[in-house]
Design an enzyme around this catalytic site. Structure first.
Site, PDB file in Angstrom:
ATOM      1  CE  LYS B  30      28.409  -0.319 -20.863  1.00  0.00           C
ATOM      2  NZ  LYS B  30      28.016   1.114 -20.717  1.00  0.00           N
ATOM      3  CB  SER B 105      29.714   2.937 -23.767  1.00  0.00           C
ATOM      4  OG  SER B 105      29.021   2.919 -22.523  1.00  0.00           O
ATOM      5  CB  SER B 129      26.418   4.588 -22.138  1.00  0.00           C
ATOM      6  OG  SER B 129      27.556   5.319 -22.514  1.00  0.00           O
TER       7      SER B 129
END
Lengths: 106, 432
Positions: B30, B105, B129
């Site tokens: 990420k 997310s 997330s």
């Protein structure tokens, strides 16, 4: 639930649903150092009113005897290898003589 | 493949060591997790050109275990979103249905795994997330116990809530990656060695727990986390739980009354922490800097106007508001009370049950654009994931089935450092 006995009160701290206008959004934006354009300010006023109204339900939460089990985690204050000055400055927009250059203060 | 889903912001490689438990594994990271020499944007204009001088502890641990980093994945800006649509680099599409969001997310991480572009991906989970995109994309995501995984090198959003966790196509692979990244780190004072925690299982060889053996396991089913969920999601999750019963588990209905306030508490706490954490983006030491003739404060405000997107501004402003004089006790203090209540509810529940099962997300994946202009609607989708962060607990989202081709995730929550229990239960869901 929320105390609605005084419909004229508009101060959220008294327990009534918060009224949020563009001026209030502007004030918070100034505190947070975020400039907003007019459209954003208007949109945020409406959205904040809705979101803060939803947060009102926190009034129903009972006060709890909170016992935090917190301990400080410290290390010995010894000099260790860190970033070089060049590495630390590499992402700065402006530098001078090995220092960060900020905007003028006043 | 992953390109058409916009799963990656940057595709660059960090070669791993020759051997180790993750030898030959391709890992996607990420883009809020620092990678030395490879830009780390957090999905934001603010950090579009930021190149970290060091790597996060988790990245070093992965490469030392033999994994090769294949790229940095798309995400909601600074982790603030449930759909990966608030990214400054455009939305990620869901490989299960490209007209729908992948969740957020960590949407790019889940999409990269679902599309086969990575064997493992790292996400960060502040209010769901990792689990949300895992559920929406039909893959497995683990949110570890607070303190199990180092966050050194993770760009902070809400420190008291977030953990880095792995996403993979199956439970065993995710568990193996968790073992690699878990464990204390002198650079993160919030990490703990589970073997030094009273009553916790100190063994972190998690993959061995993915044995599918749920005989004798007691599963708590909280009514609050099913009420209000989409009927089709509830049916799918209930069928998966029933299947665990046929494998020898027992289920019992439980009540967690506090979770009705979890979303409110989560957002007040996360926004408050964000307003403080994101103050560091001033355009001086790193990040975007606006051309400004103004003084320090004006320049700072203009830099942040240009560098941050709408959702980030919303959260910084609401957090500033919640912490401001006159409102602190009403919002922040009450949110902390709610947090303590949620934690207490879970502790009491775990006196009687081994794991707690629910839908991961109460809804099916949104269509692209559906929730973007309605922030409150997006926040409400986090109803089942946020309680876990408030209580610092471990949880897994595992595919439970699908509705018309759209994946549905089952969330399994365990007691503190009970990673093995949730991994074991999740592996049994896979076998059914």
């Amino acid at each position: 639930m929320t105390d609605t006995s005084d419909p004229d009160a508009d101060d959220a701290a008294t327990g009534d649903a918060p009224a949020v206008d563009a001026a209030e959004v502007d004030h918070v934006a100034e505190l947070a150092r975020v400039r907003l354009d007019d459209a954003e300010r208007e949109a945020f006023a409406d959205q904040f009113a809705e979101i803060l109204e939803y947060f009102e339900a926190l009034d129903e939460v009972p006060a709890l005897d909170r016992e935090e089990e917190l301990v400080n985690v410290m290390r010995a204050d010894e000099v260790e290898e860190g970033l070089t000055q060049a590495e630390a400055l590499a992402n700065a927009a402006e530098t001078e003589d090995g220092f960060f250059m900020g905007p003028k203060v006043s | 493949m992953a390109v058409e889903y916009n799963a990656f912001i940057t595709e660059e490689t960090i070669e791993g060591d020759a051997d180790g438990p993750l030898a030959d594994a391709r890992v996607a990271v990420k883009d809020n997790i620092s990678t030395a020499g490879i830009r780390t944007t957090c999905g934001s204009e603010m950090l579009a050109d930021y190149v970290p001088p060091y790597s996060a502890t988790v990245v070093d641990r992965l490469t030392e275990a033999g994994a090769t980093v294949v790229g940095k994945t798309n995400m909601d800006e600074f982790g603030m979103g449930t759909t990966t649509e608030t990214s400054a680099f455009g939305p990620t599409r869901n490989p299960a249905d490209p007209e729908r969001v992948p969740g957020g997310s960590s949407g790019g991480s889940a999409a990269a795994v679902a599309a086969g572009a990575a064997d493992v991906a790292l996400g960060s989970d502040t209010g769901g997330s990792v689990r949300c995109p895992a559920a929406f994309c039909g893959v497995v995501g683990i949110k570890p116990t607070y303190g199990l995984v180092s966050r050194y090198g993770l760009v902070a959003y809400a420190n008291s809530l977030e953990q880095i966790g792995p996403i993979a196509a199956d439970v065993e692979t995710a568990a193996k990656a968790l073992s690699v990244i878990a464990g204390p780190d002198p650079n993160d004072g919030t990490t703990r060695d589970p073997s030094a925690v009273d009553g916790a299982d100190g063994d972190t060889a998690y993959a061995a727990a993915a044995d599918g053996d749920v005989d004798g396991l007691t599963i708590g089913v909280p009514t609050e986390l099913f009420d209000g969920a989409d009927d089709r999601v509830v049916e799918t999750v209930e069928a998966a739980i029933a299947d665990l019963e046929t494998q020898g588990a027992t289920t019992t209905e439980i009540s967690l009354p506090s979770v009705e306030h979890a979303v409110q508490a989560y957002y007040v706490i996360a926004m408050s922490e964000a307003s403080s954490n994101l103050a560091r983006f001033d355009g001086v030491r790193y990040g975007h800097r606006a051309e400004s003739d103004g003084n320090w404060n004006e320049s700072f405000a203009e830099t942040r106007e240009a560098g941050f997107g709408a959702e980030v501004k919303r959260r910084i402003l609401l957090g500033t508001y919640a912490l401001s004089a006159g409102y602190h006790d009403k919002y922040y203090k009450k949110a902390q009370d709610a947090r303590a209540w949620v934690r207490q509810d879970f502790e009491e529940a775990f006196a009687d049950v081994d794991v707690i099962a629910s839908p991961t997300m109460p809804v099916l994946p949104f269509e692209l654009g559906e929730s973007l202009d309605d922030p409150l609607r997006m926040y409400l989708a986090d109803a089942n994931t946020t309680p876990v962060n408030l209580a610092n607990l471990p949880a897994v989202s595992v595919p439970a089935g699908d509705v018309d081709g759209l994946p549905v995730g089952l969330q399994l929550v365990g007691p503190k450092f009970g990673e093995k229990t949730v991994i074991r239960a999740a592996s049994a869901v896979e076998e059914s």
